[in-house]
Scaffold this active site. Sequence first.
Site, PDB file in Angstrom:
ATOM      1  CD  GLN A 102      -2.860   0.766   2.691  1.00 15.01           C
ATOM      2  OE1 GLN A 102      -1.893   1.423   3.233  1.00 15.01           O
ATOM      3  NE2 GLN A 102      -3.543   1.201   2.161  1.00 15.01           N
ATOM      4  CE1 TYR A 172      -3.411   8.497   7.756  1.00 15.43           C
ATOM      5  CE2 TYR A 172      -4.229   6.533   6.435  1.00 15.43           C
ATOM      6  CZ  TYR A 172      -3.733   7.440   7.793  1.00 15.43           C
ATOM      7  OH  TYR A 172      -3.581   6.868   9.332  1.00 15.43           O
ATOM      8  N   GLY A 314      -7.735  -8.974   9.494  1.00 15.09           N
ATOM      9  CA  GLY A 314      -6.733  -9.122  10.232  1.00 15.09           C
ATOM     10  C   GLY A 314      -6.143  -8.864  10.859  1.00 15.09           C
TER      11      GLY A 314
END
Length: 359
Positions: A102, A172, A314
């Site tokens: 990423q 972001y 995750g």
Amino acid sequence: MEKFKWNIPIEIGGHRIKNRIVFPPINTNWAGENGEITDKIINFYRETAAGGCGMIVVSGTAVSPDAKSTDRSLCLYDEKYLSGFMRLTKCIKKEDCFAAIQLMHVGGQGNPDFTGRIPLSPSGIKCMAIGIEPAVLSIYEIADIQKKFINSAKLAYSAGFHAVELHLAHGYLLHEFLSEHTNKRNDIYGGNILNRARLVLDIIKGIRAEVPIIIIGARVSGEDFVKDGINESINRELLPMFQDAGIGYFSVTAGIYDSSRAKHEAMSQGLFFAYAKGIKDMIDRPVMGVGKVLDLITAEDHLRKGDCDMVAIGRGLIADPMMIKKFLNSNKINRCIECDQCRFLRHGSKYLTCSVREL
Ligand SMILES: Cc1cc2nc3c(=O)[nH]c(=O)nc-3n(C[C@H](O)[C@H](O)[C@H](O)COP(=O)(O)O)c2cc1C
């Protein structure tokens, strides 16, 4: 016995992926002082890949020193990082695991303690959780950031990654450009949706031109939980544009720092999968869902309901990276107990730890 859907291979951009379980980007804050790969990171991903997941997306990696989300997040903007990342892709690919990374820029959510500078943003809108008024990017600085993403994608290819994933979520920088909540510009990067998407589209086009072979994924927000943020109707316009530009898969998350409470509530109820399902109807590429899948039975359930094409796990795989192999051999799994300790920043810890697994 009927085959598990999660264990049926899937294709992304012509690559066969052995199963539909993905380890999503997880920033451990274990990188070296300058964002380089460490042995601890190699061991972590080696164990995750050995456990049998089909795909790993290496954690949010900064495209420049001032793009970091934490003090020890990974960086990939110079050839000096290549040897470490080559070691990493080698141990992931050795397990027949699809290797993605990423790429991110922290933008207006940047913390000067980590980046050494005032945060950068499209329009200077303050992230309340950070509390610092960010600087407004000039058109020249935006062009420079575009080049940095393309440069990092080239380096990722040289390091052996199959795919780069653009971080278009969690508030972001690239997300800030897409959202009217944070983008109030009135130049070619603001206003209508095409202008707000311009930087992302130019990055995709640039990567396509420079490294046509690499697959480009996108981590997108299904819902921001703020006024004027990304939501279903915006995604209906945005995501087909990204698909046409060359995005090969979509990974669906939600929320920004300022809506973190709503985000965590929705995530812990598994609601992000409803956004993934909605997005599956908008585009024609593999869609990953995420959020509180702690075991393979839940993953199977989401796939059978048609919520998504792949399931990211995750915290469950942090707690037990061997979950898949153990499940297939009917061995006991060390299940994530949702203690939340892994969210190290929220708890004032310096880096990733887990109460179920010694890291
Ligand atoms: C410690 C930690 C670090 C994370 N780092 C990233 C990251 O770098 N990029 C990203 O897109 N998401 C990041 N996330 C979000 C995860 O990828 C994932 O979406 C989230 O943990 C929900 O999935 P889960 O319930 O299976 O854990 C992080 C989550 C945790 C707990």
